[in-house]
Design a protein around this motif. Sequence first.
Motif, short mmCIF file in Angstrom:
data_model
loop_
_atom_site.label_atom_id
_atom_site.label_comp_id
_atom_site.label_asym_id
_atom_site.label_seq_id
_atom_site.Cartn_x
_atom_site.Cartn_y
_atom_site.Cartn_z
N SER A 211 0.67 -1.22 0.08
CA SER A 211 0.02 0.01 0.07
C SER A 211 0.78 1.37 0.14
N VAL A 212 1.82 1.24 1.05
CA VAL A 212 2.76 2.25 0.87
C VAL A 212 3.40 2.80 -0.34
N PHE A 213 3.98 1.69 -1.02
CA PHE A 213 4.71 2.09 -2.08
C PHE A 213 3.97 1.89 -3.53
N ALA A 214 2.79 1.73 -3.36
CA ALA A 214 1.94 1.82 -4.70
C ALA A 214 2.23 3.04 -5.31
N GLY A 215 2.09 2.81 -6.72
CA GLY A 215 2.45 3.89 -7.63
C GLY A 215 3.85 4.13 -8.09
N TYR A 216 4.85 3.51 -7.45
CA TYR A 216 6.30 3.77 -7.53
C TYR A 216 6.71 2.87 -8.66
N ASP A 217 7.60 3.53 -9.65
CA ASP A 217 8.22 2.73 -10.68
C ASP A 217 9.50 1.68 -10.09
N ALA A 218 9.76 2.22 -9.06
CA ALA A 218 10.92 1.31 -8.55
C ALA A 218 11.19 1.83 -6.92
N ALA B 147 1.29 -12.96 0.68
CA ALA B 147 -0.17 -12.26 0.23
C ALA B 147 0.01 -12.25 -1.35
N PRO B 148 -0.42 -13.11 -1.91
CA PRO B 148 -0.34 -13.25 -3.27
C PRO B 148 -1.32 -12.32 -3.82
N ASP B 149 -2.18 -11.77 -3.13
CA ASP B 149 -3.35 -10.75 -3.53
C ASP B 149 -2.71 -9.30 -3.61
N ARG B 150 -1.62 -9.16 -2.83
CA ARG B 150 -0.92 -7.54 -2.80
C ARG B 150 0.45 -7.68 -3.44
N THR B 151 0.50 -7.01 -4.45
CA THR B 151 1.52 -7.11 -5.41
C THR B 151 2.65 -5.79 -5.35
N PRO B 152 3.74 -6.00 -4.72
CA PRO B 152 4.78 -4.67 -4.71
C PRO B 152 5.08 -4.14 -5.95
N PRO B 153 5.44 -3.15 -5.89
CA PRO B 153 5.98 -2.55 -7.24
C PRO B 153 7.70 -3.18 -7.30
#
Length: 231
Positions: free
Chosen positions: A64-71, A91-97
């Motif tokens: 959640s915190v890092f959502a939207g970052y390219d890297a 948590a396979p439903d939460r994809t990190p950047p």
Amino acid sequence: MRVALFITCFNDSLFPEVGKATVTVLERVGVTVEFPAGQTCCGQMHFNSGYRAECVPLVANFASVFAGYDAVVTPSASCASMIRHYHPVIAPDRTPPPVYELCEFLTDVLKVEDVGGYFPHRVAFHRTCHSQRVLRIGDRPQRLLSHVAGLELVELGHPEACCGFGGTFSVKNPDTSAAMGNDKTADVHATGATYLTAADTSCLMHIGGLLSRQQPPVRTVHLAEILAGTA
């Protein structure tokens, strides 16, 4: 490219200068770095100790915190490996950047090896277990160090050997941990290096604690600090 720094809780609590050095290096090569204040632990300590359920909120928060970052760039190979390889399992439903260890980001994404560093010392490099066995970053750190002006890079006699820290391993098995650490410090002393560097402050803390009680003096310094020239 929108880039965020994940400092890790270990660095934030004990080695904040490593996070600052990481930002210095990235800004020097033209990257604008953001620092999301809501970041917390990646959950590695919990996961490695068998507390998988307790990891889930931490993994969810990271995504959640890092959502939207390219890297996301971190000066920790162990935390980078935790996020990249185990967050999708927890948590396979939460994809990190995309998350990169600092050396990976510089060499693979930015295609940069010379960051303008200066460090006129004889330096040994410790290949941490997570960086070599999980991330498989290979010779990326050495390539970066080879471009640091004044630095003499020397190879350890047993570069593949673990330092013995292993997070909670050192707490549960202190005698074995210390014995492995003493083997590593003997290897360091044999090189004649005055500094030891690595891509993880956790290993450097363990080895450095032993080195501080031995002669001749050898200081430990994170690779980011050498590249930044802040050591």
